[in-house]
Design an enzyme around this catalytic site. Sequence first.
Site, PDB file in Angstrom:
ATOM      1  CG  ASP A 147      19.544 -25.831  -9.670  1.00 50.76           C
ATOM      2  OD1 ASP A 147      20.525 -25.132  -9.959  1.00 50.76           O
ATOM      3  OD2 ASP A 147      18.866 -25.678  -8.645  1.00 50.76           O
ATOM      4  CG  ASN A 161      17.721 -16.010 -15.103  1.00 51.98           C
ATOM      5  OD1 ASN A 161      18.229 -14.888 -15.267  1.00 51.98           O
ATOM      6  ND2 ASN A 161      17.417 -16.471 -13.903  1.00 51.98           N
ATOM      7  NE  ARG A 162      13.036 -12.722 -20.245  1.00 52.61           N
ATOM      8  CZ  ARG A 162      11.916 -13.133 -20.832  1.00 52.61           C
ATOM      9  NH1 ARG A 162      11.721 -12.896 -22.122  1.00 52.61           N
ATOM     10  NH2 ARG A 162      10.994 -13.781 -20.153  1.00 52.61           N
ATOM     11  CE  LYS A 163      16.513  -9.534 -11.438  1.00 51.01           C
ATOM     12  NZ  LYS A 163      17.850  -9.649 -10.840  1.00 51.01           N
ATOM     13  CD  GLU A 164      20.868 -16.014 -13.430  1.00 53.64           C
ATOM     14  OE1 GLU A 164      20.709 -16.431 -12.265  1.00 53.64           O
ATOM     15  OE2 GLU A 164      21.019 -16.763 -14.419  1.00 53.64           O
TER      16      GLU A 164
END
Length: 490
Positions: A275, A205-208
């Site tokens: 997921d 995701n964006r944060k990761e």
Amino acid sequence: MTGNEIKEFFLRAKQLKALVVGDLMLDEYLWGKAERISPEAPVAVVDITRQDMRLGGAGNVINNLLSLGCEVRVASVIGDDEDGRTILTRLELRGVEADGVVLSALRKTSRKTRVLASNQQMLRIDRESREEIDLASSQQLLTYVHQQLPQVQVVLLSDYLKGVLTDSLTRELIALCRSAKVPVLVDPKGKDYTKYQGATLLTPNRKEAAEASGVAISSGDDVSRAGWKLLQELSLDALILTRSEEGMSLFMAGRDEIQLPTLAREVFDVSGAGDTVLATIGFGLAGGLGLPDAARLANLAAGVVVGKVGTSTVTPDEILRSIRVDVDRTDAKIRTSNELQQILLEEKNHGRSIVFTNGCFDLLHVGHVKYLQKARALGDRLVLGLNSDASIRRLKGEKRPLIGEEERGHILAALDCIDYVCVFDEDTPLELIDLLRPDILVKGGDYLAAEVVGKEIVESYGGRVELISFVDGKSTTNIIEKILSQYREE
């Protein structure tokens, strides 16, 4: 992909097999009401009314694959404890072989308990081990994966940093899959992605992605820089960067970036959406789709699943219905009684009140419309139980209805005040009311409250009956008589 192409894909995507490797855990949900503050501390008191235990972590990937119609194998390490045995039981009940699940006395099975009230998560309690699995367990997983690779079309690595996917094991798994020419997809975690080097696809995701790439993401250009950097540094075939309400970005070696806008209509809970994306892309690739089409399918699935509370799954029918909502909203409103029962459970979990009324609605007129608008104003969702053609003939004679049930259903579903239409074949809607359990039961003002069918059922669980007056002089019978009178004169 068009709706027809997606439908054809689901029809031909049979007997697909996937292998999921990663952190199995339990997701426990405690649902209740928070209506007072504790005298012991300034915190809400939650009165628990319902609890639910689900497979979580890699188990949610498994559930998503099963919902899509895929056969699933699983490899993981869990604790030799009560929660671990619960996971094994849940896998068995879902028809998933647990031969690749290692029980370890050295670990505690991960369990996340979420307390929810008024559709809000109040608290989460985690019980888990985060230590890396031992060498013997790692070797058992490798042996199992090596045995399964000839039988599966895709491998999914679901990493929650709970110790199963160690650096060395992850690298060996990717190498095994590459050697066997089986796509290996990863839902990554952490700031260091080097262990995922050479994977077919990553889905951060964006944060990761920001943490792993070192690129602070605050604009579309930042998304592109982070995506291309990770793709090139990790020698990936592709990377999908999920951006919550902004959709997804797909990066593929040697191809232009593809933007997929969000397709969610209402967002209630994004937990587990990653997921769903991983599972749906894996399912698409296993079924022969190219990466762009598999990503588009995953985007549709994510748009459905974030409209549910808790880590959830999505079925082919739900994906197809989400497409039909854009193409033909009336189709999406007309549901069977069993479909509607499940939909209304979700609606109630979101705190919405359900209004129910019923009738024949043969030759729709202004009296009907005003009645239905008033009924809708009493709650959050209006469900219309529509008499079938056969039941109308029994009630009103062989010459009725003038308009068939399918046409009546579509005409009524076109009204903004109606949220769902369900055709019933019985003389009364008693069985339907008992199944759907609406909060408010509405009938016309020409009835007495004691005469309303279903009154006792609705009031037994705290619901109520409302009577609404019709517009004077407006009825299907009057319309028929006026037509006969005018045309008879001609």
